[in-house]
Write a protein that holds these residues in place. Structure first.
Motif, PDB file in Angstrom:
ATOM      1  N   THR A   1       9.522  -1.205   0.900  1.00 37.39           N
ATOM      2  CA  THR A   1      10.145  -0.871   2.176  1.00 37.39           C
ATOM      3  C   THR A   1      10.428  -2.162   2.925  1.00 37.39           C
ATOM      4  OG1 THR A   1       9.989   0.529   4.150  1.00 37.39           O
ATOM      5  CG2 THR A   1       8.002  -0.660   3.481  1.00 37.39           C
ATOM      6  N   ARG A   2      11.182  -2.051   3.988  1.00 37.46           N
ATOM      7  CA  ARG A   2      11.602  -3.237   4.735  1.00 37.46           C
ATOM      8  C   ARG A   2      10.898  -3.288   6.079  1.00 37.46           C
ATOM      9  NH1 ARG A   2      17.761  -4.506   6.830  1.00 37.46           N
ATOM     10  NH2 ARG A   2      17.418  -6.670   7.490  1.00 37.46           N
ATOM     11  N   GLU A   3      10.362  -4.440   6.409  1.00 36.00           N
ATOM     12  CA  GLU A   3       9.695  -4.645   7.691  1.00 36.00           C
ATOM     13  C   GLU A   3      10.705  -5.166   8.701  1.00 36.00           C
ATOM     14  OE1 GLU A   3       5.283  -6.003   8.608  1.00 36.00           O
ATOM     15  OE2 GLU A   3       6.531  -7.714   8.072  1.00 36.00           O
ATOM     16  N   ILE A   4      10.870  -4.435   9.802  1.00 42.35           N
ATOM     17  CA  ILE A   4      11.803  -4.827  10.851  1.00 42.35           C
ATOM     18  C   ILE A   4      11.079  -4.786  12.189  1.00 42.35           C
ATOM     19  CG2 ILE A   4      13.838  -4.018   9.592  1.00 42.35           C
ATOM     20  CD1 ILE A   4      13.770  -1.468  11.220  1.00 42.35           C
ATOM     21  N   ASP A   5      11.784  -5.142  13.249  1.00 38.31           N
ATOM     22  CA  ASP A   5      11.181  -5.148  14.582  1.00 38.31           C
ATOM     23  C   ASP A   5      10.649  -3.757  14.931  1.00 38.31           C
ATOM     24  OD1 ASP A   5      11.816  -7.791  14.865  1.00 38.31           O
ATOM     25  OD2 ASP A   5      13.668  -7.435  15.999  1.00 38.31           O
ATOM     26  N   GLY A   6       9.402  -3.706  15.355  1.00 36.01           N
ATOM     27  CA  GLY A   6       8.793  -2.445  15.745  1.00 36.01           C
ATOM     28  C   GLY A   6       8.139  -1.691  14.609  1.00 36.01           C
ATOM     29  N   ILE A   7       8.331  -2.162  13.378  1.00 38.37           N
ATOM     30  CA  ILE A   7       7.745  -1.494  12.210  1.00 38.37           C
ATOM     31  C   ILE A   7       6.966  -2.513  11.400  1.00 38.37           C
ATOM     32  CG2 ILE A   7       8.208  -0.240  10.072  1.00 38.37           C
ATOM     33  CD1 ILE A   7      10.685   0.904  11.340  1.00 38.37           C
ATOM     34  N   GLN A   8       5.678  -2.271  11.240  1.00 40.37           N
ATOM     35  CA  GLN A   8       4.822  -3.143  10.449  1.00 40.37           C
ATOM     36  C   GLN A   8       4.559  -2.507   9.086  1.00 40.37           C
ATOM     37  OE1 GLN A   8       1.389  -3.577  13.014  1.00 40.37           O
ATOM     38  NE2 GLN A   8       2.223  -5.433  13.948  1.00 40.37           N
ATOM     39  N   VAL A   9       4.530  -3.337   8.061  1.00 42.64           N
ATOM     40  CA  VAL A   9       4.346  -2.857   6.691  1.00 42.64           C
ATOM     41  C   VAL A   9       3.111  -3.507   6.091  1.00 42.64           C
ATOM     42  CG1 VAL A   9       5.334  -2.756   4.369  1.00 42.64           C
ATOM     43  CG2 VAL A   9       6.824  -2.493   6.366  1.00 42.64           C
ATOM     44  N   SER A  10       2.285  -2.714   5.443  1.00 39.61           N
ATOM     45  CA  SER A  10       1.152  -3.240   4.677  1.00 39.61           C
ATOM     46  C   SER A  10       1.144  -2.544   3.327  1.00 39.61           C
ATOM     47  CB  SER A  10      -0.177  -3.003   5.407  1.00 39.61           C
ATOM     48  OG  SER A  10      -0.416  -1.618   5.586  1.00 39.61           O
ATOM     49  N   GLU A  11       0.620  -3.233   2.316  1.00 37.46           N
ATOM     50  CA  GLU A  11       0.609  -2.663   0.978  1.00 37.46           C
ATOM     51  C   GLU A  11      -0.765  -2.831   0.345  1.00 37.46           C
ATOM     52  OE1 GLU A  11       2.622  -6.755   0.599  1.00 37.46           O
ATOM     53  OE2 GLU A  11       2.281  -5.200   2.076  1.00 37.46           O
ATOM     54  N   CYS A  12      -1.135  -1.863  -0.489  1.00 37.72           N
ATOM     55  CA  CYS A  12      -2.417  -1.874  -1.193  1.00 37.72           C
ATOM     56  C   CYS A  12      -2.131  -1.567  -2.662  1.00 37.72           C
ATOM     57  CB  CYS A  12      -3.360  -0.835  -0.594  1.00 37.72           C
ATOM     58  SG  CYS A  12      -4.948  -0.710  -1.440  1.00 37.72           S
ATOM     59  N   PRO A  13      -2.303  -2.533  -3.564  1.00 35.91           N
ATOM     60  CA  PRO A  13      -1.919  -2.327  -4.965  1.00 35.91           C
ATOM     61  C   PRO A  13      -2.704  -1.241  -5.683  1.00 35.91           C
ATOM     62  CG  PRO A  13      -2.223  -4.661  -4.478  1.00 35.91           C
ATOM     63  CD  PRO A  13      -2.769  -3.903  -3.322  1.00 35.91           C
ATOM     64  N   CYS A  14      -3.928  -0.974  -5.261  1.00 39.45           N
ATOM     65  CA  CYS A  14      -4.709   0.048  -5.963  1.00 39.45           C
ATOM     66  C   CYS A  14      -5.758   0.637  -5.029  1.00 39.45           C
ATOM     67  CB  CYS A  14      -5.375  -0.530  -7.210  1.00 39.45           C
ATOM     68  SG  CYS A  14      -6.483  -1.907  -6.888  1.00 39.45           S
ATOM     69  N   PHE A  15      -6.164   1.860  -5.321  1.00 38.78           N
ATOM     70  CA  PHE A  15      -7.206   2.523  -4.550  1.00 38.78           C
ATOM     71  C   PHE A  15      -7.808   3.631  -5.405  1.00 38.78           C
ATOM     72  CE2 PHE A  15      -3.316   4.846  -3.732  1.00 38.78           C
ATOM     73  CZ  PHE A  15      -3.697   6.173  -3.788  1.00 38.78           C
ATOM     74  N   VAL A  16      -8.991   4.063  -5.023  1.00 41.45           N
ATOM     75  CA  VAL A  16      -9.662   5.165  -5.701  1.00 41.45           C
ATOM     76  C   VAL A  16      -9.366   6.445  -4.929  1.00 41.45           C
ATOM     77  CG1 VAL A  16     -11.870   6.112  -6.461  1.00 41.45           C
ATOM     78  CG2 VAL A  16     -11.470   3.635  -6.542  1.00 41.45           C
ATOM     79  N   ILE A  17      -8.827   7.451  -5.602  1.00 44.11           N
ATOM     80  CA  ILE A  17      -8.396   8.672  -4.925  1.00 44.11           C
ATOM     81  C   ILE A  17      -9.533   9.318  -4.148  1.00 44.11           C
ATOM     82  CG2 ILE A  17      -7.616  11.043  -5.312  1.00 44.11           C
ATOM     83  CD1 ILE A  17      -5.854  10.030  -7.534  1.00 44.11           C
ATOM     84  N   SER A  18     -10.702   9.422  -4.766  1.00 46.82           N
ATOM     85  CA  SER A  18     -11.818  10.117  -4.122  1.00 46.82           C
ATOM     86  C   SER A  18     -12.352   9.362  -2.919  1.00 46.82           C
ATOM     87  CB  SER A  18     -12.951  10.335  -5.124  1.00 46.82           C
ATOM     88  OG  SER A  18     -13.402   9.088  -5.633  1.00 46.82           O
ATOM     89  N   ALA A  19     -12.043   8.050  -2.833  1.00 44.54           N
ATOM     90  CA  ALA A  19     -12.539   7.253  -1.713  1.00 44.54           C
ATOM     91  C   ALA A  19     -11.505   7.108  -0.611  1.00 44.54           C
ATOM     92  CB  ALA A  19     -12.958   5.863  -2.204  1.00 44.54           C
ATOM     93  N   TRP A  20     -10.304   7.637  -0.832  1.00 46.05           N
ATOM     94  CA  TRP A  20      -9.222   7.495   0.140  1.00 46.05           C
ATOM     95  C   TRP A  20      -9.243   8.711   1.050  1.00 46.05           C
ATOM     96  CZ3 TRP A  20      -6.106   3.189   0.312  1.00 46.05           C
ATOM     97  CH2 TRP A  20      -5.042   3.222   1.200  1.00 46.05           C
ATOM     98  N   ILE A  21     -10.068   8.664   2.068  1.00 43.07           N
ATOM     99  CA  ILE A  21     -10.215   9.794   2.980  1.00 43.07           C
ATOM    100  C   ILE A  21      -9.176   9.672   4.077  1.00 43.07           C
ATOM    101  CG2 ILE A  21     -11.789  11.082   4.445  1.00 43.07           C
ATOM    102  CD1 ILE A  21     -12.631  10.939   1.521  1.00 43.07           C
TER     103      ILE A  21
END
Length: 313
Positions: free
Chosen positions: A292-312
């Motif tokens: 996605t594209r980060e523009i004024d007023g919109i912040q972008v963060s990314e996480c390459p991996c996560f554990v489904i059961s821990a993503w509450i």
């Protein structure tokens, strides 16, 4: 009888959204006038089935035997079968506009928002949805109100099938009573009217790019999603949109191992994640790109991996 002309982009003649210019700006938050529509809490129509009579079975027996022999011979050679009438496939009435679909494979999407019916390789179709592939939204207002949900209605049957993964711990709070799906291939819109925040309207627009005179890149299973927010409340709202995507090509492929994910940064503020999938059974590898594209007023963060059961959520 309609007196107005129906235009190629799905709008009626005279609609303000239409312009004679092919470069006219389109409001992504407003569906076209002529679309197939379905409310998200609609359970769909039960499809009727049929069976052959004894007379029909006798009449079809010779071709059935020939097909059975052909399938057995091709399977013994390790080849897949494009059409196999002896394999029972799940049949539903919940299909929506797919991602791609005119050449190099597609990823289906149901009208409630599930990514399903994976057809990325010849002769292979994985029907069931990958539940980890979801859009989710989090809303917090200045007076302390907070709302969050995965943006599809809860499906107890599917969650039960996937309970080992821990995905049932996510916030499945959407009931779909006030949300509507609109489809006009290659576009689709989902309008969340007051869900989960009663004073917030969310519109998700999906489109698979079709490039004139460029069949190669138009055939890719690619889609662009844009979200439009309309705040009708008296207080400001901070909205976070989360998109999760499993490194999978459907079925159980996400558990076959040796897959890797990595962050990427491109020009013009484009950031995202590359998901490198080492496909099993001799099939070619696949790389997904989510960005996605980060523009004024919109912040972008990314996480390459996560554990489904821990993503509450």
């Amino acid at each position: 009888m309609f007196e107005s002309e129906i235009l190629e982009n799905g709008f009626m003649e005279g609609d303000k959204e239409h312009s004679n210019s092919s470069f006219a700006e389109v409001d992504p938050g407003k569906p076209a006038s002529l679309t197939w529509q379905r409310r998200l809490d609609n359970e769909g129509n039960a499809l009727s089935s049929f069976s052959l009579s004894l007379k029909e079975m006798i009449h079809m027996a010779p071709i059935g035997v020939r097909l059975w022999r052909y399938i057995r011979e091709e399977t013994a050679k390790g080849k897949g079968i494009i059409i196999n009438p002896f394999v029972r496939r799940p049949v539903t009435s919940c299909h929506g506009v797919p991602l791609g679909g005119i050449g190099a494979g597609s990823i289906g999407r149901s009208y409630i928002g599930e990514f399903q019916r994976w057809q990325l390789f010849p002769r292979i179709c994985e029907e069931k949805p990958v539940l980890a592939n979801q859009f989710s939204v989090f809303v917090s207002r200045s007076k302390g109100e907070k709302y969050s949900t995965v943006l599809i209605p809860r499906s107890p049957e599917l969650l039960k099938e996937n309970e080992v993964s821990g995905i049932e711990s996510w916030d499945w709070n959407l009931n779909g009573h006030n949300s509507t799906y609109h489809a006009l291939f290659p576009r689709a819109w989902t309008v969340y009217e007051g869900e989960p925040d009663p004073d917030l309207k969310i519109v998700c627009r999906q489109i698979s790019p079709f490039i004139p005179h460029n069949y190669k890149e138009s055939s890719f299973p690619v889609s662009v999603f844009t979200f439009s927010l309309h705040n009708t409340g008296k207080t400001t709202a901070d909205v976070t949109l989360l998109f999760t995507w499993a490194n999978s090509v459907g079925g159980l492929s996400g558990f076959s191992g040796q897959h890797t994910n990595s962050k990427m940064t491109m020009r013009d503020g484009v950031r995202g994640v590359l998901l490198h999938h080492k496909t099993a059974n001799g099939l070619p590898p696949v790389t997904f790109a989510v960005a996605t594209r980060e523009i004024d007023g919109i912040q972008v963060s990314e996480c390459p991996c996560f554990v489904i059961s821990a993503w509450i959520l």
